[in-house]
Design a protein around this motif. Sequence first.
Motif, short mmCIF file in Angstrom:
data_model
loop_
_atom_site.label_atom_id
_atom_site.label_comp_id
_atom_site.label_asym_id
_atom_site.label_seq_id
_atom_site.Cartn_x
_atom_site.Cartn_y
_atom_site.Cartn_z
N TYR A 13 0.84 -1.19 0.00
CA TYR A 13 0.00 0.00 0.00
C TYR A 13 0.88 1.24 0.00
O TYR A 13 1.87 1.31 0.71
N ALA A 14 0.48 2.19 -0.78
CA ALA A 14 1.05 3.53 -0.70
C ALA A 14 0.03 4.46 -1.31
O ALA A 14 0.29 5.16 -2.28
N HIS A 15 -1.16 4.41 -0.75
CA HIS A 15 -2.22 5.25 -1.29
C HIS A 15 -3.25 5.55 -0.19
O HIS A 15 -3.21 4.96 0.89
N ASP B 60 7.06 9.35 -1.21
CA ASP B 60 7.03 10.76 -1.61
C ASP B 60 7.59 10.96 -3.02
O ASP B 60 7.26 11.93 -3.70
N MET B 61 8.45 10.05 -3.44
CA MET B 61 9.01 10.12 -4.79
C MET B 61 8.08 9.47 -5.82
O MET B 61 8.41 9.42 -7.01
N GLY B 62 6.95 8.97 -5.34
CA GLY B 62 5.97 8.43 -6.27
C GLY B 62 6.08 6.94 -6.52
O GLY B 62 5.42 6.42 -7.43
N ARG B 63 6.89 6.25 -5.74
CA ARG B 63 7.06 4.81 -5.95
C ARG B 63 6.10 4.01 -5.07
O ARG B 63 5.69 4.46 -4.00
N GLN B 64 5.78 2.83 -5.53
CA GLN B 64 4.98 1.89 -4.76
C GLN B 64 5.93 0.92 -4.04
O GLN B 64 7.06 0.69 -4.48
N PRO B 65 5.47 0.31 -2.93
CA PRO B 65 6.35 -0.60 -2.19
C PRO B 65 6.96 -1.72 -3.03
O PRO B 65 8.09 -2.13 -2.80
#
Lengths: 73, 194
Positions: A13-15, B60-65
Amino acid sequence: MKVLLISNDAGGYAHHVEAPDNTTVQQMFERHVGTFHADSYLIRVNRQPAAADQPLRDGDRVSFTPLKIEGAI
Amino acid sequence: MAKLLYLRDVGPSEVGGFGISNADDLLLVEDIQLVEQVCSVVSVEFDDDSVADFFDQQVDMGRQPEQFARIWIHTHPGASPSPSGTDEETFERCFGGVNWAVMHIIAVEGNTYTRARFNVGPGTERRLRSRVEFDFEFPAADHEAWFIEYCDNVTVDDPFTSRRPFAESYDLDWWEQTPSAADRWSDSLLEAVS
């Protein structure tokens, strides 16, 4: 409310995710990661360590990251 | 690959980091990023807060895990890249809950070990062969930036001294070889000639 959830578990997750008002850190963890086992993760809210019963607020950033990544021969 | 080799060889200890993957090809590692860590000749231990900071920075740099937190890389001294019990325990504990993850180990003498684990469905593991992919563009070597990244993140745990950041040991010029007998003889000869 919406919180930014950062976690590597499952697909990752990053959203932003929707959550009911007054959702606690533990409830968020259980909803998205599974059974609460805080000793395996560093749990932070807005880049600060957080307690399990801390209620989340709209716009919070919550991260669950692994603890003790270590290697040896 | 050049950065990994540089980081492996620049200090006296093991070193570890996360592979940064190509967004369209997650097994194509384009960079390795260090986090703060305490290392010895035979071990590496990431700082938990630094790992969390790394996650925040990458997001913050726009990357996903899946682009920055799935490929765990570290070095081994000597010739053997085979994972230890500690390596296996970390791979299971820290990467056992993700859909997929890769453990890559490179030994000082150049041998590598790469294994992927897939935790979806019945789950499986598979050894991978690693290679340098020259078909893609890659940035030029930047030893100065890599050295600064190393100094900023690696603390060498020397059992014979107190723990100290690598930057402090840098001043000791530990890596410089002591002059050989031939060097001394040569210097003496020059002094004698002049």
